[in-house]
Design an enzyme around this catalytic site. Structure first.
Site, PDB file in Angstrom:
ATOM      1  CG  ASP A  15      -2.369   0.302   0.867  1.00 21.45           C
ATOM      2  OD1 ASP A  15      -2.571   1.078  -0.087  1.00 21.45           O
ATOM      3  OD2 ASP A  15      -3.280  -0.194   1.547  1.00 21.45           O
ATOM      4  CG  ASP A  66      -9.993   0.564  -0.987  1.00 22.01           C
ATOM      5  OD1 ASP A  66      -9.042   0.621  -1.791  1.00 22.01           O
ATOM      6  OD2 ASP A  66      -9.847   0.520   0.242  1.00 22.01           O
TER       7      ASP A  66
END
Length: 413
Positions: A161, A223
């Site tokens: 990430d 997301d």
């Protein structure tokens, strides 16, 4: 960004390749398929208060058993990936990451061995900042030791990430961590979030060439959540951004639209078909995130439909091209194997209807690349039936139900 920072970043990109190898791990030649914890279990660290969303050793072993026993492995699903929140909140005295002692009592090597004994593959998560997105220890200032740790745990896939870091660091850190992973000698699929943070946190247009040079796959957009509205927005992003994204997409390096959110009850059967079909037409990674016990029989049938999966796992790895036929109707076109000789591809045509009413659609396959003069056999992929053959002068006409997709594969005769 200051002029000095611009010069600094340019300097790094000019001179970094001398010292850092481009990614050449021979992995992800087709888009990875498997399961990832985040979409359904999220952080999953509070097992006492929320045992049904507990991210722990038992969950991961259960997924491995399900893949092994219920046909997912045979269908091509192989990666089982633990996302954020797996570690203790502090490193040990040697600076190493430590799995949460309560939730992962036997450690990650034990889990890797369990998964590998079933001929499946094990994935984990980190962040290039000092903290992960959920404030667990990240890898900044620890790239070498973390890469060595993941290698010692026999990790096969690493999701990385990009929360909480400045733009300059994003543009170098993924390259540096990738180099540290390569130095371990263990081959790991390298999944980056680099372009997402450049575009949506730092409000710049990502340069996809270095991303594709150094990562096996990368997140481009927000997301996914278990919502038809969100899934539509993701699909529309890839439709709008096709020209910019497609040149950097192919075997070993894939655009990643995020997880498949089956098992949530949020999608009806038509919407589920759209969700999975467009991802497969894009040659996207197929990483489901769910309680494997909540997958419906129809969702399981879709996930294990080998004719459908073959489109996404085609070795050519072409990202389907979108054509807007009507305001709410898009035709996605994908050339793939098998070929007739060395110049006549097979094609898949996915007619996606986002409207709440049905649409009667007709199109000529020859207008979208089909060029074999002897014609094509036509397979309705969801019905698993072959219809009338078509020639280059023929058109296909079909009524597409509301919020659904019709998918045809055409094979040269």
């Amino acid at each position: 960004m200051s002029k000095w920072n611009d010069v600094y970043v340019m300097f790094l990109f000019i001179f970094m390749p001398v010292h850092v190898k481009l990614l050449n791990n021979s992995l992800a030649r087709t888009p990875p398929m498997g399961w990832m914890s985040w979409g359904y279990y999220m952080c999953g660290a509070n097992c006492e208060k929320n045992p049904e969303k507990c991210l722990n050793e038992n969950l991961i072993l259960t997924v491995a058993d399900t893949f092994y026993q219920e046909g997912y492995q045979e269908a091509g699903y192989e990666y089982i990936i633990i996302d954020d929140c797996w570690s203790e909140l502090e490193r040990d005295s040697n600076g190493r990451l430590v799995p949460d002692r309560k939730r992962f009592p036997n450690g990650m090597k034990y889990i890797a061995d369990y998964i590998h004994k079933r001929n499946l593959k094990f994935g984990m998560y980190t962040n290039i900042a000092k903290k992960t997105c959920m404030k667990y220890p990240g890898s900044r200032d620890h790239f070498d030791i973390d890469a060595k740790t993941f290698a010692e745990w026999d990790v096969d896939y690493l999701k990385v990430d990009g929360c909480f870091v400045e733009e300059d660091f994003l543009n170098t850190a993924y390259i540096q961590l990738g180099s540290a992973l390569q130095k371990t000698g263990r081959q790991m699929v390298y999944s980056c979030s680099w372009p997402y943070y450049i575009q949506y946190i730092h409000n710049k247009i990502p340069d996809y060439q270095p991303v594709a040079d150094h990562c096996n796959m990368w997140r481009n957009y927000h997301d996914v959540v278990a919502s038809w509205k969100v899934i539509k927005s993701i699909i529309m992003h890839y439709q709008i951004e096709y020209k910019r994204l497609s040149p950097h997409h192919g075997p070993g390096h894939w655009n990643d639209p995020d997880m498949i959110v089956f098992g949530s009850g949020a999608l009806n059967e038509g919407q589920s078909r759209v969700h999975l079909t467009v991802y497969l037409m894009l040659s996207a990674p197929i990483l489901m995130s769910c309680d494997v016990n909540n997958i419906t029989p129809y969702e399981k049938q879709l996930l294990q439909n080998l004719d459908l999966l073959a489109i996404g796992q085609d070795p050519l790895g072409v990202m389907a091209k979108p054509y807007q036929l009507e305001l709410e109707v898009t035709l996605w076109v994908k050339p793939h194997l098998p070929m007739k000789g060395d110049k006549y591809h097979s094609f898949s045509f996915a007619i996606v209807n986002f409207d709440v009413r049905a649409h009667l659609i007709s199109f000529f396959p020859s207008a979208y690349g089909a060029n074999y003069t002897d014609g094509y056999s036509v397979m309705d992929v969801f019905a698993n039936t072959f219809g009338k053959n078509v020639t280059l002068s023929d058109y296909i006409e079909v009524t597409v139900p509301p919020e659904d997709v019709i998918l045809y594969s055409l094979f040269p005769l």
